[in-house]
Motif scaffolding. Structure first.
Motif, PDB file in Angstrom:
ATOM      1  N   ARG A 243       0.822  -1.220   0.000  1.00  0.00           N
ATOM      2  CA  ARG A 243       0.000   0.000   0.000  1.00  0.00           C
ATOM      3  C   ARG A 243       0.850   1.263   0.000  1.00  0.00           C
ATOM      4  NH1 ARG A 243      -5.157  -0.859   1.749  1.00  0.00           N
ATOM      5  NH2 ARG A 243      -5.502   1.219   0.845  1.00  0.00           N
TER       6      ARG A 243
ATOM      7  N   HIS B 165       1.479   5.259  -1.108  1.00  0.00           N
ATOM      8  CA  HIS B 165       0.247   6.045  -1.233  1.00  0.00           C
ATOM      9  C   HIS B 165      -0.619   6.007   0.013  1.00  0.00           C
ATOM     10  CE1 HIS B 165       1.559   6.311  -5.300  1.00  0.00           C
ATOM     11  NE2 HIS B 165       1.392   5.012  -5.533  1.00  0.00           N
ATOM     12  N   ALA B 166      -0.466   4.904   0.797  1.00  0.00           N
ATOM     13  CA  ALA B 166      -1.248   4.798   2.036  1.00  0.00           C
ATOM     14  C   ALA B 166      -0.421   4.022   3.057  1.00  0.00           C
ATOM     15  CB  ALA B 166      -2.568   4.080   1.778  1.00  0.00           C
TER      16      ALA B 166
ATOM     17  N   THR C  78       1.085   0.083 -10.976  1.00  0.00           N
ATOM     18  CA  THR C  78       0.146   0.731 -10.054  1.00  0.00           C
ATOM     19  C   THR C  78       0.736   2.059  -9.601  1.00  0.00           C
ATOM     20  OG1 THR C  78      -0.651  -1.404  -9.262  1.00  0.00           O
ATOM     21  CG2 THR C  78      -1.083   0.498  -7.846  1.00  0.00           C
ATOM     22  N   GLY C  79      -0.101   3.085  -9.630  1.00  0.00           N
ATOM     23  CA  GLY C  79       0.382   4.403  -9.200  1.00  0.00           C
ATOM     24  C   GLY C  79      -0.773   5.337  -8.924  1.00  0.00           C
ATOM     25  N   ARG C  80      -0.435   6.580  -8.594  1.00  0.00           N
ATOM     26  CA  ARG C  80      -1.473   7.575  -8.283  1.00  0.00           C
ATOM     27  C   ARG C  80      -1.691   8.440  -9.517  1.00  0.00           C
ATOM     28  NH1 ARG C  80      -3.400   9.552  -3.669  1.00  0.00           N
ATOM     29  NH2 ARG C  80      -1.729   8.784  -2.323  1.00  0.00           N
ATOM     30  N   LEU C  81      -2.946   8.496  -9.972  1.00  0.00           N
ATOM     31  CA  LEU C  81      -3.280   9.332 -11.121  1.00  0.00           C
ATOM     32  C   LEU C  81      -3.307  10.801 -10.711  1.00  0.00           C
ATOM     33  CD1 LEU C  81      -6.244   7.182 -12.554  1.00  0.00           C
ATOM     34  CD2 LEU C  81      -3.776   7.031 -13.098  1.00  0.00           C
TER      35      LEU C  81
ATOM     36  N   SER D 202      -5.670  12.647 -10.690  1.00  0.00           N
ATOM     37  CA  SER D 202      -6.894  12.859  -9.899  1.00  0.00           C
ATOM     38  C   SER D 202      -6.696  12.486  -8.434  1.00  0.00           C
ATOM     39  CB  SER D 202      -8.013  11.974 -10.470  1.00  0.00           C
ATOM     40  OG  SER D 202      -7.629  10.604 -10.322  1.00  0.00           O
ATOM     41  N   GLY D 203      -5.564  11.805  -8.146  1.00  0.00           N
ATOM     42  CA  GLY D 203      -5.325  11.330  -6.782  1.00  0.00           C
ATOM     43  C   GLY D 203      -5.722   9.878  -6.603  1.00  0.00           C
ATOM     44  N   GLU D 204      -6.499   9.358  -7.581  1.00  0.00           N
ATOM     45  CA  GLU D 204      -6.915   7.961  -7.504  1.00  0.00           C
ATOM     46  C   GLU D 204      -5.716   7.041  -7.722  1.00  0.00           C
ATOM     47  OE1 GLU D 204      -9.281   6.952 -10.836  1.00  0.00           O
ATOM     48  OE2 GLU D 204      -9.529   4.830 -10.282  1.00  0.00           O
ATOM     49  N   VAL D 205      -5.637   5.962  -6.977  1.00  0.00           N
ATOM     50  CA  VAL D 205      -4.577   4.950  -7.181  1.00  0.00           C
ATOM     51  C   VAL D 205      -5.133   3.903  -8.131  1.00  0.00           C
ATOM     52  CG1 VAL D 205      -3.133   3.199  -6.076  1.00  0.00           C
ATOM     53  CG2 VAL D 205      -3.556   5.382  -4.919  1.00  0.00           C
TER      54      VAL D 205
ATOM     55  N   THR E 141      -4.240   0.785 -11.435  1.00  0.00           N
ATOM     56  CA  THR E 141      -3.267  -0.111 -12.075  1.00  0.00           C
ATOM     57  C   THR E 141      -3.548  -0.125 -13.576  1.00  0.00           C
ATOM     58  OG1 THR E 141      -3.087  -1.506 -10.112  1.00  0.00           O
ATOM     59  CG2 THR E 141      -2.411  -2.480 -12.215  1.00  0.00           C
TER      60      THR E 141
END
Ligand SMILES: CSC[C@H]1O[C@H](OP(=O)(O)O)[C@H](O)[C@@H]1O
Length: 368
Positions: free
Chosen positions: A27, A30-31, A306-309, A311-314, A316
């Motif tokens: 995680r 990003h978290a 996998t990463g953070r767009l 928009s902030g959305e994570v 894949t």
């Protein structure tokens, strides 16, 4: 180390004493999420899925995994099954197999009734031993960094390149390759770390960068193939990496790409150091390139990112065309001839059998 100022380790016994707590590294960054492992299967999955990773931490998790298994059934068959299930999770990190052997040697002679409490206690001891080993290794590595800083005339920054994550997230605490860096930073050396992103799982960009940022250590994330260029242009004073298995002759298995970094270091006269806690030494092997098992992981780890767009959305996404094959070798072996020195908890030695046995004389003459 500290997370938002709070001291913590990567693995712990939950307050209710009924489960093992971990940081879920899949995680990060990003978290920051912790999780409970309550069964043998949950511990095995955590290792296999790299929720916990890094050779020493894999060993610690396996040790607790044996306790979780024996809590349910402490028979010989259950102990054998726990060792088989955990031993099959990941092939390269020898700490896994070392920890399982430690548990076997302790538990097999005991009465069944005593095994669960003995397993729980030994797992906790192995965690404490790992922390002490890494802190001691950090002290020996710090002397190397201080000497490099003196050689540089105490000018500018001390430029260290590292590969993958060999920080406290890869261990119970302190880390292996990053332990000297934390101590150097805290001692006021102007250390700067070039952080290889370390495709495909990005342990560098995602974990090492997160760790160093938490501790305030200056660092720069680079693509895996940049290191040779930096070395050619005098921007790297030394390389410092971890290992998952090092043979008695000093051949070093580590994250894929380490070998190429060592070749570039040799070509440019850059010292190449390996932080090596003794449970990571495989005394039974001589020729690492031919004998160390190299894990091959699922190709989707390479094709899917996998990463953070924005928009902030994570999310894949697949970065390869449908139908393209992906070969995902997770480790390679750096021959001892490319290693400047090994940093252990007992001191620094050449990457040779004589060097290692001088620090671990109790191993002299023993094949494994
Ligand atoms: C101190 S062990 C760190 C070692 O483990 C990493 O492998 P993985 O993330 O796949 O567990 C990498 O080889 C690091 O150098």
């Amino acid at each position: 180390m500290k997370v938002q100022g709070r001291p913590m380790r990567t693995i712990w016994l939950e307050p209710d004493g009924q489960a093992v707590g971990i940081i879920d590294q899949t995680r990060l960054p990003h978290a920051f999420v912790t999780a409970r492992l309550g069964t043998l299967e949950e511990a095995a999955h955590a290792i296999r899925a790299m929720r916990v990773r890094g050779a020493p931490l894999i060993g610690a998790t396996a040790a607790y995994g044996v306790w979780l298994a024996l809590r349910e059934d402490a028979s010989d068959a259950a102990l054998a099954r726990a060792r088989e299930v955990l031993g099959a999770t990941r092939p390269t990190a020898v700490n896994l197999h070392w920890a399982l052997e430690q548990m076997r040697q302790l538990l097999e002679p005991l009465p069944v009734s005593e095994r669960p409490s003995a397993a729980k206690q030994r797992a906790a001891e192995l965690c404490d031993e790992d922390v002490a080993i890494n802190r001691a290794m950090g002290g020996h590595g710090l002397k190397l960094l201080e000497a490099a800083w003196e050689r540089k005339g105490r000018q500018g920054r001390l430029e260290v390149l590292t590969h993958c994550n060999a920080g406290w997230l890869a261990t119970v605490d302190w880390g292996t390759a990053l332990s000297p860096i934390y101590l150097a930073h805290d001692a006021g050396l102007p250390v700067h770390v070039w952080v290889d992103e370390t495709r495909p799982r990005n342990q560098g960009a995602g974990l090492t960068a997160w760790e160093l940022g938490q501790h305030g250590v200056p660092h720069t994330v680079i693509a895996d193939n940049v290191g040779g260029h930096l070395m050619q242009h005098g921007q790297v004073d030394l390389c410092l990496v971890g290992t998952d298995r090092t043979t008695a002759h000093g051949d070093v298995a580590n994250k894929i790409g380490t070998y190429l970094k060592a070749l570039a270091a040799k070509d440019n006269g850059v010292p190449f150091y390996v932080a090596l806690p003794s449970p990571t030494i495989d005394w039974s092997l001589r020729d690492g390139v031919r004998e160390i098992p190299i894990e091959q992981r699922d190709g989707t780890e390479l094709s899917d990112v996998t990463g953070r767009l924005a928009s902030g959305e994570v999310a894949t996404v697949r970065v390869t065309p449908e139908g393209s094959a992906s070969a995902n070798y997770a480790f390679d072996v750096t021959p001892a001839r490319l290693v400047t020195a090994l940093i252990t908890e007992r001191g620094v030695c050449p990457a040779t059998e004589e060097g290692l046995r001088s620090l671990f004389p109790e191993r002299a003459g023993r094949a494994s």
